[in-house]
Design an enzyme around this catalytic site. Sequence first.
Site, PDB file in Angstrom:
ATOM      1  N   HIS B  61       0.864  -1.190   0.000  1.00 34.54           N
ATOM      2  CA  HIS B  61       0.000   0.000   0.000  1.00 34.54           C
ATOM      3  C   HIS B  61       0.890   1.227   0.000  1.00 34.54           C
ATOM      4  CE1 HIS B  61       1.009  -0.525   4.200  1.00 34.54           C
ATOM      5  NE2 HIS B  61       0.419   0.600   4.546  1.00 34.54           N
ATOM      6  N   HIS B  63       1.182   3.985   1.876  1.00 33.92           N
ATOM      7  CA  HIS B  63       1.710   4.759   3.005  1.00 33.92           C
ATOM      8  C   HIS B  63       3.233   4.807   2.840  1.00 33.92           C
ATOM      9  CE1 HIS B  63      -1.961   4.154   5.854  1.00 33.92           C
ATOM     10  NE2 HIS B  63      -2.055   5.267   5.142  1.00 33.92           N
ATOM     11  N   ASP B  65       5.793   4.590   4.640  1.00 35.83           N
ATOM     12  CA  ASP B  65       6.732   3.631   5.260  1.00 35.83           C
ATOM     13  C   ASP B  65       6.832   2.320   4.490  1.00 35.83           C
ATOM     14  OD1 ASP B  65       4.036   3.486   6.259  1.00 35.83           O
ATOM     15  OD2 ASP B  65       4.696   2.097   7.819  1.00 35.83           O
ATOM     16  N   HIS B 142      -7.086  -2.129   5.187  1.00 36.20           N
ATOM     17  CA  HIS B 142      -6.337  -1.085   5.892  1.00 36.20           C
ATOM     18  C   HIS B 142      -7.041   0.258   5.641  1.00 36.20           C
ATOM     19  CE1 HIS B 142      -2.949   0.309   8.103  1.00 36.20           C
ATOM     20  NE2 HIS B 142      -2.334   0.882   7.108  1.00 36.20           N
ATOM     21  N   ASP B 211      -0.045  -4.402   6.316  1.00 33.50           N
ATOM     22  CA  ASP B 211      -0.922  -3.665   7.233  1.00 33.50           C
ATOM     23  C   ASP B 211      -2.407  -3.986   7.000  1.00 33.50           C
ATOM     24  OD1 ASP B 211       1.599  -2.627   7.412  1.00 33.50           O
ATOM     25  OD2 ASP B 211       0.946  -0.547   7.582  1.00 33.50           O
ATOM     26  N   HIS B 269       7.173  -5.278  11.383  1.00 36.79           N
ATOM     27  CA  HIS B 269       6.422  -4.024  11.385  1.00 36.79           C
ATOM     28  C   HIS B 269       6.032  -3.623  12.810  1.00 36.79           C
ATOM     29  CE1 HIS B 269       3.121  -1.201  10.269  1.00 36.79           C
ATOM     30  NE2 HIS B 269       3.807  -1.035   9.162  1.00 36.79           N
TER      31      HIS B 269
END
Lengths: 303, 303
Positions: B61, B63, B65, B142, B211, B269
């Site tokens: 995804h 994001h 990070d 998520h 996530d 994570h």
Amino acid sequence: MIEVIFLGTSSMFPTEKRAHSSIFIRDGPENILFDCGESCQRQMRIAGISPMKVNRIFISHWHGDHALGLSGLIQSMAANKRSEKLQVYGPKGTEKFMYHLLRSFSFDMRFKIEVNEITPKGKSHRIVDEDAFAVEAFPLRHIIPCCGYSFIEKGKRKIDIEYVKKQIGITQHPILGDLQRGKNITLNGKKVLASKATFTTPDKKLVYIADTSYFKGIEKFAKDADILISEATYASDVGGRAEEYSHLTAADSAKIAKDAGVKNLILTHFSQRYTSLKPIEDDAKKIFPHVALANDFDKFVIA
Amino acid sequence: MIEVIFLGTSSMFPTEKRAHSSIFIRDGPENILFDCGESCQRQMRIAGISPMKVNRIFISHWHGDHALGLSGLIQSMAANKRSEKLQVYGPKGTEKFMYHLLRSFSFDMRFKIEVNEITPKGKSHRIVDEDAFAVEAFPLRHIIPCCGYSFIEKGKRKIDIEYVKKQIGITQHPILGDLQRGKNITLNGKKVLASKATFTTPDKKLVYIADTSYFKGIEKFAKDADILISEATYASDVGGRAEEYSHLTAADSAKIAKDAGVKNLILTHFSQRYTSLKPIEDDAKKIFPHVALANDFDKFVIA
């Protein structure tokens, strides 16, 4: 006092010991970055510096090794619920690159980013002018538009206590605050001129020469710097490679330092080809003795 | 043999010991990444992995990070004069994010990047299908669109030498190559069926759950994995925080591992709040014993 902490000292390719270019500068409450290479936020964390406090970021140019830490820093600021404005400065193209950068990943934007595109021509331009400090930008000559920056801590007006004592017989009084702000004062009928009773300490100057070819006159941007930080990607062992890639050799940087009459020279932005920096150090010292070679997390101070 | 090297094991905020999420997978000549967090290229360098060899990158995804290492990796590939195509896969939005990412800094694009936006619904979809391996994507839940991925090393057809010897009295002959490719053969008038004279070794399966909130049925995506890599941002000590931020706890991940009947579970994570991972380990082990907690540069093998 200006504190300087090197967060990354590699050139194009990061190494085990060196992250991409990024220099943290603290002067009183002001926290700024000269360049923001990839993993800048992690380097700050390791160095014990809060990324949240950074208010101004000056990008020399938009090659990734100088700018790719911006996204992560901005994401972390947003995730930490920052509300203060962030100022980003950079050469021609900065608005376009920032436009795309802010759309290149998913995050909740919670604070304002003001983008300042600057195009200094020929001479140094004052782009930030606060009471306590200023920042100037000057043009460099790289493959793409590139700026150098100077951080100037402005000299402070100090009271010449001996003079004041001689004139009005006191060394402590609330009215001396006016003198320090540059106002003439009158006490017990005696006038004291600020111009005579005060003096200004010299400015402190930190100059950053990022990626550039050597060119005639470049030394004028570093004139009388307390510290000149200069890229020195190569030693002289690489033949014409420095010119080919528009970079400085250690000898170029040392010549600039010497011609500019700087107090100290710090070299950074080293090619991955050097596992030992001795060739770079030797080349520089032949021309300018007050030279240091930056490692990640090295700290320097202009006191 | 599937090799797995963890390049980053932090969650949103990197720490001194943990870079942002990135998992390197090597299977024969195939070098791929599951996620590509900031400083991925430097972590690869420290781990002794050439960034140039990576041909496929699967982003869970967008994001930061999980994706902000892409730009630097692409820049270094370009600077190193890569010519091979790079394949990037990711969920809905990937085309848009990649469009902006490739315009967010200045570099000379020298190779083709093929962007594959995938929208798996309900079940696992085979998005890569090569002779030796396959990759499947499956939907996670998520804050933004997110995929998990499975890397499957396909089982290989092997000759049952004892059977062949019994049938035609030989154990070595060029014609056995045909058998291995699944063709029936005839030697000295005797026919040998590939279906009887060969068998296929089991697939090897590595599953990555990035996530996500926990949801009913999630375990089906990890069914019979040799290794399940699962995010486990929190232990149970954080109350409803995991649900609030759409993450798994260690107990959630362990339950998935148990329900899916996986052989091994590796957690990653981790929230920066944990200086010791003991609460995460303890929570997981109560439910599923074959668990490891990944650190940066840890290597695992499915032999």
